[in-house]
Design an enzyme around this catalytic site. Structure first.
Site, PDB file in Angstrom:
ATOM      1  N   HIS A  19       0.840  -1.197   0.000  1.00 45.63           N
ATOM      2  CA  HIS A  19       0.000   0.000   0.000  1.00 45.63           C
ATOM      3  C   HIS A  19       0.875   1.246   0.000  1.00 45.63           C
ATOM      4  O   HIS A  19       1.841   1.348   0.757  1.00 45.63           O
ATOM      5  CB  HIS A  19      -0.917   0.028   1.224  1.00 45.63           C
ATOM      6  CG  HIS A  19      -1.772   1.258   1.299  1.00 45.63           C
ATOM      7  ND1 HIS A  19      -2.791   1.506   0.397  1.00 45.63           N
ATOM      8  CD2 HIS A  19      -1.748   2.330   2.142  1.00 45.63           C
ATOM      9  CE1 HIS A  19      -3.366   2.673   0.687  1.00 45.63           C
ATOM     10  NE2 HIS A  19      -2.741   3.196   1.741  1.00 45.63           N
ATOM     11  N   SER A  20       0.541   2.212  -0.858  1.00 51.61           N
ATOM     12  CA  SER A  20       1.219   3.488  -0.952  1.00 51.61           C
ATOM     13  C   SER A  20       2.707   3.261  -1.235  1.00 51.61           C
ATOM     14  O   SER A  20       3.044   2.637  -2.234  1.00 51.61           O
ATOM     15  CB  SER A  20       0.974   4.291   0.340  1.00 51.61           C
ATOM     16  OG  SER A  20       1.320   5.648   0.167  1.00 51.61           O
ATOM     17  N   MET A  21       3.613   3.723  -0.393  1.00 53.08           N
ATOM     18  CA  MET A  21       5.031   3.459  -0.619  1.00 53.08           C
ATOM     19  C   MET A  21       5.290   1.963  -0.762  1.00 53.08           C
ATOM     20  O   MET A  21       6.121   1.528  -1.575  1.00 53.08           O
ATOM     21  CB  MET A  21       5.870   4.010   0.536  1.00 53.08           C
ATOM     22  CG  MET A  21       7.363   3.755   0.390  1.00 53.08           C
ATOM     23  SD  MET A  21       8.356   4.257   1.821  1.00 53.08           S
ATOM     24  CE  MET A  21       8.385   2.714   2.730  1.00 53.08           C
TER      25      MET A  21
END
Length: 258
Positions: free
Chosen positions: A95-97
């Site tokens: 998720h995300s990074m």
């Protein structure tokens, strides 16, 4: 020098036992996140899948270690740890990074280990080929905290506790530096399927950004849009887990010898 068992214990958390031969799902946290953010994923997905949550340095039980501030170096370190325990066809979720770290680990698995992941699941992140200048990691502490409030991914009790914040900010800043200074290196697309998840009100990722992940695979691509912002998965965790298990268990049942 630490052996592989010691390194695995340092980098990987397994919260629940899985069935023998279960497909491995390695989960990569967001900036400032920790392996414990995937406890509920493990709770729902095991024993059908073997959930392994990655613990980055600089937080929780690894808080005395220097934070990783270079994303490609971080991906290389995770790859070296996961490589001997990944199994024949590991799956990855980030998720995300964490989506970009998972992507770079998947590239290393294909390029250097000759292992094609069963699936790459990316959440709340634009495709790596879409580069934007971002400088959150250069802000003062107040500016960094404001960004966390804006994305609504941090418990309000944590934001209100100055002592906890003081301990968490170095890891958050280091992670932001890693993802904001990341430079995508063009190369062959992955062979594994990619599924992109996104919240329809994410202030940092547009639907077009998320759809651009299709450029990074020669295999199947799918995208699922949920209601919510950058941390939409906090309220759609069960649906996301169902998507993951549905794709992995269906694909595994079709594998010769399964």
């Amino acid at each position: 020098m630490a052996n592989f068992d010691e390194l695995t214990d340092l980098w990987v958390r397994e919260f629940h036992p899985a069935s023998p031969g279960a497909v491995t799902l390695s989960c990569f946290p967001h900036a400032g996140g920790s392996a414990s953010s995937y406890f509920s994923f493990s709770q729902r997905l095991t024993p059908d899948l073997a959930v392994r949550a990655v613990q980055y340095p600089g937080r929780q039980d690894r808080r005395k270690e220097p934070c990783a501030t270079d994303l490609l170096t971080l991906a290389r370190q995770v790859f070296e740890v996961l490589r001997p325990v990944a199994g024949a066809r590991p799956a990855l979720f980030g998720h995300s990074m964490g989506a970009v770290v998972a992507f770079e680990v998947a590239r290393l698995l294909e390029r250097e280990a000759g292992v094609t992941p069963a699936h790459l699941f990316v959440s709340g992140r634009r495709a790596p080929s879409i580069q934007r200048q971002e400088t959150v990691h250069l802000r003062d502490d107040a500016g960094l905290i404001e960004e966390m409030r804006h994305l609504s991914g941090t418990d309000s009790q944590v934001l209100a506790d100055e002592e906890i914040l003081r301990m968490a900010l170095p890891a958050i800043r280091g992670d932001y530096r890693a993802i904001e200074t990341y430079e995508y290196r063009p190369g062959p697309p992955l062979s594994c399927p990619i599924t992109s998840f996104i919240g329809d009100a994410d202030p940092r990722v547009t639907v077009e950004d998320a759809r651009a992940w299709h450029e990074h695979t020669s295999g199947e691509f799918d995208m699922k849009i949920f209601t919510g912002g950058h941390f939409y998965l906090n309220t759609h965790r069960e649906a996301i887990c169902d998507q993951i298990s549905g794709k992995l268990l269906t694909a595994d049942s079709r594998r010769p010898g399964a």
